[in-house]
Design an enzyme around this catalytic site. Structure first.
Site, PDB file in Angstrom:
ATOM      1  N   HIS A  48       0.706  -1.335   0.094  1.00  0.00           N
ATOM      2  CA  HIS A  48       0.174   0.218   0.111  1.00  0.00           C
ATOM      3  C   HIS A  48       0.816   1.202  -0.079  1.00  0.00           C
ATOM      4  CE1 HIS A  48       0.684  -0.210   4.322  1.00  0.00           C
ATOM      5  NE2 HIS A  48       0.612   0.818   4.392  1.00  0.00           N
TER       6      HIS A  48
HETATM    7  N1  UDP Z   1      -3.424  -5.503   9.142  1.00  0.00           N
HETATM    8  C1  UDP Z   1      -4.634  -5.962   9.153  1.00  0.00           C
HETATM    9  N2  UDP Z   1      -5.234  -6.564   8.099  1.00  0.00           N
HETATM   10  C2  UDP Z   1      -4.743  -6.447   6.681  1.00  0.00           C
HETATM   11  C3  UDP Z   1      -3.660  -6.038   6.778  1.00  0.00           C
HETATM   12  C4  UDP Z   1      -2.765  -5.546   7.879  1.00  0.00           C
HETATM   13  O1  UDP Z   1      -4.956  -6.177  10.138  1.00  0.00           O
HETATM   14  O2  UDP Z   1      -5.376  -6.584   5.887  1.00  0.00           O
HETATM   15  C5  UDP Z   1      -2.535  -5.157  10.275  1.00  0.00           C
HETATM   16  C6  UDP Z   1      -1.272  -5.807  10.578  1.00  0.00           C
HETATM   17  O3  UDP Z   1      -1.265  -6.403  11.735  1.00  0.00           O
HETATM   18  C7  UDP Z   1      -0.232  -4.659  10.177  1.00  0.00           C
HETATM   19  C8  UDP Z   1      -1.176  -3.463  10.756  1.00  0.00           C
HETATM   20  O4  UDP Z   1      -2.449  -3.509  10.195  1.00  0.00           O
HETATM   21  O5  UDP Z   1       0.920  -4.831  11.024  1.00  0.00           O
HETATM   22  C9  UDP Z   1      -0.475  -2.322  10.109  1.00  0.00           C
HETATM   23  O6  UDP Z   1      -0.746  -2.008   8.959  1.00  0.00           O
HETATM   24  P1  UDP Z   1      -0.326  -1.253   7.610  1.00  0.00           P
HETATM   25  O7  UDP Z   1       0.595  -1.928   6.818  1.00  0.00           O
HETATM   26  O8  UDP Z   1      -1.474  -0.487   6.893  1.00  0.00           O
HETATM   27  O9  UDP Z   1       0.621  -0.124   8.124  1.00  0.00           O
HETATM   28  P2  UDP Z   1       2.141   0.327   8.443  1.00  0.00           P
HETATM   29  O10 UDP Z   1       2.630  -0.446   9.500  1.00  0.00           O
HETATM   30  O11 UDP Z   1       2.745   0.263   7.125  1.00  0.00           O
HETATM   31  O12 UDP Z   1       2.054   1.860   8.745  1.00  0.00           O
END
Ligand code: UDP
Length: 367
Positions: free
Chosen positions: A205
């Site tokens: 994403h």
């Molecule tokens: N996650 C979730 N469902 C999904 C994808 C991710 O619950 O379909 C959780 C997962 O635990 C991940 C967290 O959301 O570590 C953070 O997601 P994201 O990748 O959006 O944020 P980032 O950590 O890159 O800021």
């Protein structure tokens, strides 16, 4: 002591859930929750409140969609009256999203001290909005809670005084430890007809990967190549889905053999999928940490990582080019057993939020 904690986006809910629970163990702490509304889809917001036992927010700012600047402006405008009404002793922000920086800025302008959880992480790439948010938030914070040694080193290099830096571990891992058994009971893997260790889980994403047609074409190729080895399970972030649809690429992915495109998953469902994946391919920050804890091999498709411990100690490998052939080579090597087991980084033990609550409950800092 009154602490106003901020959530705005998916990763924030997971982190604040652990902190809010720890605050409740301290009678001196009165914890107030503000949801900016930066993420407002049910699949990115409501489900996390339900599954992570988060109470409904005390304030909902309803900022909604917009550019980063528009969202920042909305948060500045709507959070100020909340601070005036609440007069807290601290504002606590987590991570690196727009809400993190915007609320820290309002607090600073109102002379309310700021605590930043997950401080000091640096990718070294200022083109990433998250990197700018991290640096600016840290420059405003009075108390900086750090997840790994690199965070301490970065903050010291930037001249932050030692007494402001607290190495507490990782609250994302606190939630994982807390909810792992529950996630396994839900058994999403089985419900989706998958076999443990027989599928590759993918998330993508980051704007650098999914906002350009060339990036999406490469991702499509990576999915197609990987699906020759294992079923690819891909919960598609709304940003990625919208871009795929706009560029006419969604149909190709949907129809690929051995590929399961899913809606973004709830936390428990996702945790179960993560734990039993043969390999995870991602550009997420949190997923690099979760796979390290679970010792699941992770390929991170990004120029850099702000979480170097996941590469140094954990199972993470960084692939700095979005190159389908390189990904295929790594996938084949992992499936042939040529991968590291990794180990769990120091203080990633499920007790980071307890440490944060204890430190905050002893803070003499008063307005
Ligand atoms: N996650 C979730 N469902 C999904 C994808 C991710 O619950 O379909 C959780 C997962 O635990 C991940 C967290 O959301 O570590 C953070 O997601 P994201 O990748 O959006 O944020 P980032 O950590 O890159 O800021």
């Amino acid at each position: 002591m009154k602490i106003v904690s901020i959530v705005g986006a998916r990763p924030n809910f997971i982190k604040i859930a652990a902190i809010h629970r720890a605050f409740k163990q301290h009678s001196v702490i009165q914890s107030t929750l503000v949801h900016t509304g930066q993420h407002y889809d049910a699949c990115l917001s409501t489900v996390f409140f339900d599954q992570l036992d988060l109470p409904s927010p005390d304030y909902y700012l309803g900022v909604g969609a917009g550019t980063q600047t528009q969202q920042t402006a909305q948060i500045l405008r709507t959070f100020e009256p909340v601070l005036e009404a609440e007069q807290p002793d601290w504002v606590l922000v987590v991570g690196d999203v727009t809400s993190t920086l915007a609320c820290a800025l309002v607090a600073d302008q109102k002379d309310v001290p700021v605590a930043h959880v997950e401080a000091g992480l640096r990718s070294g790439d200022r083109r990433m909005p998250e990197e700018r948010n991290r640096m600016l938030t840290d420059s405003l914070a009075n108390l900086l809670f750090v997840t790994e040694q690199a965070g301490i080193d970065n903050l010291k290099r930037e001249g932050v005084a030692d007494e402001r830096i607290q190495f507490v571990g990782n609250v994302m891992i606190d939630s994982l430890v807390q909810y792992r058994a529950q996630a396994n009971k839900l058994n999403t893997v089985q419900k989706l007809g998958l076999t443990p260790d027989n599928y590759v889980l993918m998330t993508m994403h980051r704007p650098a990967n999914v906002d350009r047609e060339a990036g999406l074409l490469q991702i499509g190729q990576i999915v197609e190549n990987t699906a020759r080895y294992k079923t690819v399970v891909f919960p598609v972030h709304p940003r990625t889905r919208a871009n795929l649809a706009r560029m006419g690429l969604l149909g190709r992915l949907t129809n690929m053999p051995n590929v399961r495109l899913l809606e973004p998953q709830g936390y428990l469902e996702f945790l179960n999928l993560l734990e039993h994946a043969a390999i995870v391919i991602t550009d997420s920050g949190g997923v690099q940490e979760e796979t390290t804890y679970l010792r699941v091999p992770c390929l991170t498709l990004r120029d850099s990582t702000e979480r170097p411990v996941t590469v140094e100690l954990g199972t993470n490998q960084l692939l700095t080019e979005l190159n389908p052939q390189s990904v295929q080579n790594r996938v084949a090597a992992i499936l042939a057993g040529r991968t590291k087991q990794g180990c769990i980084p120091p203080l990633w033990d499920g007790h980071a939020a307890t440490r944060i609550a204890r430190i905050m409950s002893h803070q003499a800092y008063k307005r």
